[in-house]
Scaffold this motif. Structure first.
Motif, mmCIF file in Angstrom:
data_model
loop_
_atom_site.group_PDB
_atom_site.id
_atom_site.type_symbol
_atom_site.label_atom_id
_atom_site.label_comp_id
_atom_site.label_asym_id
_atom_site.label_seq_id
_atom_site.Cartn_x
_atom_site.Cartn_y
_atom_site.Cartn_z
ATOM 1 N N MET A 174 0.850 -1.167 0.000
ATOM 2 C CA MET A 174 0.000 0.000 0.000
ATOM 3 C C MET A 174 0.901 1.236 0.000
ATOM 4 S SD MET A 174 -2.954 1.302 2.644
ATOM 5 C CE MET A 174 -2.611 0.231 3.950
ATOM 6 N N ALA A 175 0.615 2.210 -0.887
ATOM 7 C CA ALA A 175 1.425 3.419 -1.003
ATOM 8 C C ALA A 175 1.160 4.355 0.168
ATOM 9 C CB ALA A 175 1.123 4.123 -2.320
ATOM 10 N N ASP A 176 2.205 5.017 0.598
ATOM 11 C CA ASP A 176 2.098 5.995 1.688
ATOM 12 C C ASP A 176 1.769 7.342 1.083
ATOM 13 O OD1 ASP A 176 2.394 7.771 3.766
ATOM 14 O OD2 ASP A 176 4.278 6.924 4.481
ATOM 15 N N THR A 177 0.504 7.773 1.239
ATOM 16 C CA THR A 177 0.066 9.021 0.624
ATOM 17 C C THR A 177 0.627 10.247 1.321
ATOM 18 O OG1 THR A 177 -1.949 8.980 1.963
ATOM 19 C CG2 THR A 177 -2.072 8.003 -0.254
ATOM 20 N N SER A 178 1.288 10.073 2.479
ATOM 21 C CA SER A 178 1.871 11.221 3.158
ATOM 22 C C SER A 178 3.229 11.590 2.570
ATOM 23 C CB SER A 178 1.991 10.963 4.659
ATOM 24 O OG SER A 178 2.920 9.923 4.884
ATOM 25 N N VAL A 179 3.744 10.767 1.651
ATOM 26 C CA VAL A 179 5.014 11.053 0.996
ATOM 27 C C VAL A 179 4.711 11.871 -0.253
ATOM 28 C CG1 VAL A 179 7.036 10.077 -0.143
ATOM 29 C CG2 VAL A 179 6.086 8.973 1.885
ATOM 30 N N PRO A 180 5.259 13.103 -0.344
ATOM 31 C CA PRO A 180 4.991 13.914 -1.527
ATOM 32 C C PRO A 180 5.421 13.215 -2.812
ATOM 33 C CG PRO A 180 6.026 15.234 0.186
ATOM 34 C CD PRO A 180 6.071 13.796 0.633
ATOM 35 N N ALA A 181 4.647 13.446 -3.857
ATOM 36 C CA ALA A 181 4.980 12.876 -5.169
ATOM 37 C C ALA A 181 6.364 13.355 -5.590
ATOM 38 C CB ALA A 181 3.931 13.312 -6.191
ATOM 39 N N GLY A 182 7.060 12.513 -6.297
ATOM 40 C CA GLY A 182 8.369 12.902 -6.809
ATOM 41 C C GLY A 182 9.531 12.572 -5.900
ATOM 42 N N LEU A 183 9.278 12.028 -4.709
ATOM 43 C CA LEU A 183 10.374 11.697 -3.805
ATOM 44 C C LEU A 183 10.818 10.242 -3.925
ATOM 45 C CD1 LEU A 183 9.593 13.642 -0.505
ATOM 46 C CD2 LEU A 183 11.024 14.298 -2.440
ATOM 47 N N GLY A 185 11.979 19.238 -7.038
ATOM 48 C CA GLY A 185 10.575 19.520 -6.745
ATOM 49 C C GLY A 185 10.336 20.979 -6.420
ATOM 50 N N ARG A 186 11.282 21.583 -5.726
ATOM 51 C CA ARG A 186 11.153 23.010 -5.425
ATOM 52 C C ARG A 186 11.258 23.823 -6.708
ATOM 53 N NH1 ARG A 186 15.113 26.704 -1.721
ATOM 54 N NH2 ARG A 186 16.499 26.382 -3.481
ATOM 55 N N THR A 187 12.158 23.415 -7.599
ATOM 56 C CA THR A 187 12.361 24.138 -8.847
ATOM 57 C C THR A 187 11.189 23.977 -9.802
ATOM 58 O OG1 THR A 187 14.751 23.879 -8.653
ATOM 59 C CG2 THR A 187 13.909 24.368 -10.846
ATOM 60 N N ASP A 188 10.698 22.741 -9.945
ATOM 61 C CA ASP A 188 9.637 22.513 -10.940
ATOM 62 C C ASP A 188 8.223 22.702 -10.379
ATOM 63 O OD1 ASP A 188 8.879 20.127 -9.615
ATOM 64 O OD2 ASP A 188 9.937 18.842 -11.034
ATOM 65 N N GLY A 189 8.116 23.005 -9.079
ATOM 66 C CA GLY A 189 6.813 23.314 -8.502
ATOM 67 C C GLY A 189 6.068 22.129 -7.927
ATOM 68 N N THR A 190 6.617 20.918 -8.037
ATOM 69 C CA THR A 190 5.917 19.777 -7.443
ATOM 70 C C THR A 190 6.031 19.773 -5.921
ATOM 71 O OG1 THR A 190 7.832 18.325 -7.786
ATOM 72 C CG2 THR A 190 6.130 18.300 -9.498
ATOM 73 N N LEU A 191 7.016 20.517 -5.386
ATOM 74 C CA LEU A 191 7.147 20.732 -3.939
ATOM 75 C C LEU A 191 7.214 22.235 -3.718
ATOM 76 C CD1 LEU A 191 9.821 18.039 -2.937
ATOM 77 C CD2 LEU A 191 7.363 17.979 -2.471
ATOM 78 N N PRO A 192 6.080 22.910 -3.796
ATOM 79 C CA PRO A 192 6.101 24.366 -3.667
ATOM 80 C C PRO A 192 6.531 24.814 -2.273
ATOM 81 C CG PRO A 192 3.841 23.548 -3.745
ATOM 82 C CD PRO A 192 4.750 22.369 -3.980
ATOM 83 N N PRO A 193 6.998 26.062 -2.161
ATOM 84 C CA PRO A 193 7.375 26.588 -0.850
ATOM 85 C C PRO A 193 6.248 26.376 0.158
ATOM 86 C CG PRO A 193 7.972 28.133 -2.555
ATOM 87 C CD PRO A 193 7.168 27.054 -3.217
ATOM 88 N N GLY A 194 6.648 25.976 1.355
ATOM 89 C CA GLY A 194 5.672 25.727 2.413
ATOM 90 C C GLY A 194 5.248 24.277 2.519
ATOM 91 N N THR A 195 5.615 23.452 1.534
ATOM 92 C CA THR A 195 5.273 22.030 1.597
ATOM 93 C C THR A 195 5.958 21.413 2.811
ATOM 94 O OG1 THR A 195 5.077 21.842 -0.808
ATOM 95 C CG2 THR A 195 5.432 19.792 0.420
ATOM 96 N N ARG A 196 5.166 20.734 3.626
ATOM 97 C CA ARG A 196 5.724 20.044 4.793
ATOM 98 C C ARG A 196 6.228 18.693 4.343
ATOM 99 N NH1 ARG A 196 4.207 16.579 9.181
ATOM 100 N NH2 ARG A 196 5.288 17.220 11.074
ATOM 101 N N LEU A 197 7.496 18.430 4.608
ATOM 102 C CA LEU A 197 8.077 17.129 4.280
ATOM 103 C C LEU A 197 7.736 16.134 5.380
ATOM 104 C CD1 LEU A 197 11.567 18.318 3.022
ATOM 105 C CD2 LEU A 197 9.617 17.592 1.649
ATOM 106 N N PRO A 198 7.653 14.871 5.006
ATOM 107 C CA PRO A 198 7.351 13.855 6.027
ATOM 108 C C PRO A 198 8.462 13.800 7.074
ATOM 109 C CG PRO A 198 7.164 12.933 3.815
ATOM 110 C CD PRO A 198 7.784 14.291 3.677
ATOM 111 N N PRO A 199 8.116 13.412 8.295
ATOM 112 C CA PRO A 199 9.152 13.211 9.306
ATOM 113 C C PRO A 199 10.175 12.190 8.819
ATOM 114 C CG PRO A 199 6.978 13.129 10.302
ATOM 115 C CD PRO A 199 6.778 13.143 8.814
#
Length: 126
Positions: free
Chosen positions: A1-10, A31-45
């Motif tokens: 089962m995929a962990d949906t708390s992990v941002p796409a692209g990681l 991800g920060r450059t291409d916008g898939t991890l926009p500023p303010g995105t909380r990364l998983p612990p």
């Protein structure tokens, strides 16, 4: 089962010859450059991301430390780690510094000598 708390692209590429921590750093920066991890995105612990990616927690922690040192993410204590807004000038300088570090390491120069060379060039009249 995929962990949906992990941002796409990681997700890491098992065919990529780079170490997992380097791949993870690259994915977050990309991800920060291409916008898939926009500023303010909380990364998983750290532990959650390590488990989701099948890595040791120390590998993810190392990547997070290096990303924070490079100004790509910021850690806000117990709130977690977040993607920072890109400062294009700083990003370009970090990329140039990384290329220089790789090149001088390949030449066999010590870090101290490499820093002396850079310092001399920065203080050279233009």
């Amino acid at each position: 089962m995929a962990d949906t708390s992990v941002p796409a692209g990681l997700a890491l590429d098992p065919e990529d010859p780079r170490p997992p921590s380097e791949q993870l750093r690259h994915r977050v920066q990309q991800g920060r450059t291409d916008g898939t991890l926009p500023p303010g995105t909380r990364l998983p612990p750290v532990r959650r991301l390590a488990e989701a990616l099948g890595l040791a927690a120390g590998t993810v922690a190392k990547a997070y430390r290096e990303l924070e040192a490079a100004g790509v993410i910021e850690t806000r204590g117990r709130q977690g780690s977040f993607v920072r807004a890109a400062d294009r000038t700083e990003d370009l300088a970090v990329q140039a510094a990384r290329r220089y570090a790789t090149e001088v390491a390949g030449l066999g120069l010590s870090a101290e000598h490499a820093l002396e060379l850079v310092t001399a060039q920065l203080h050279r009249p233009r």
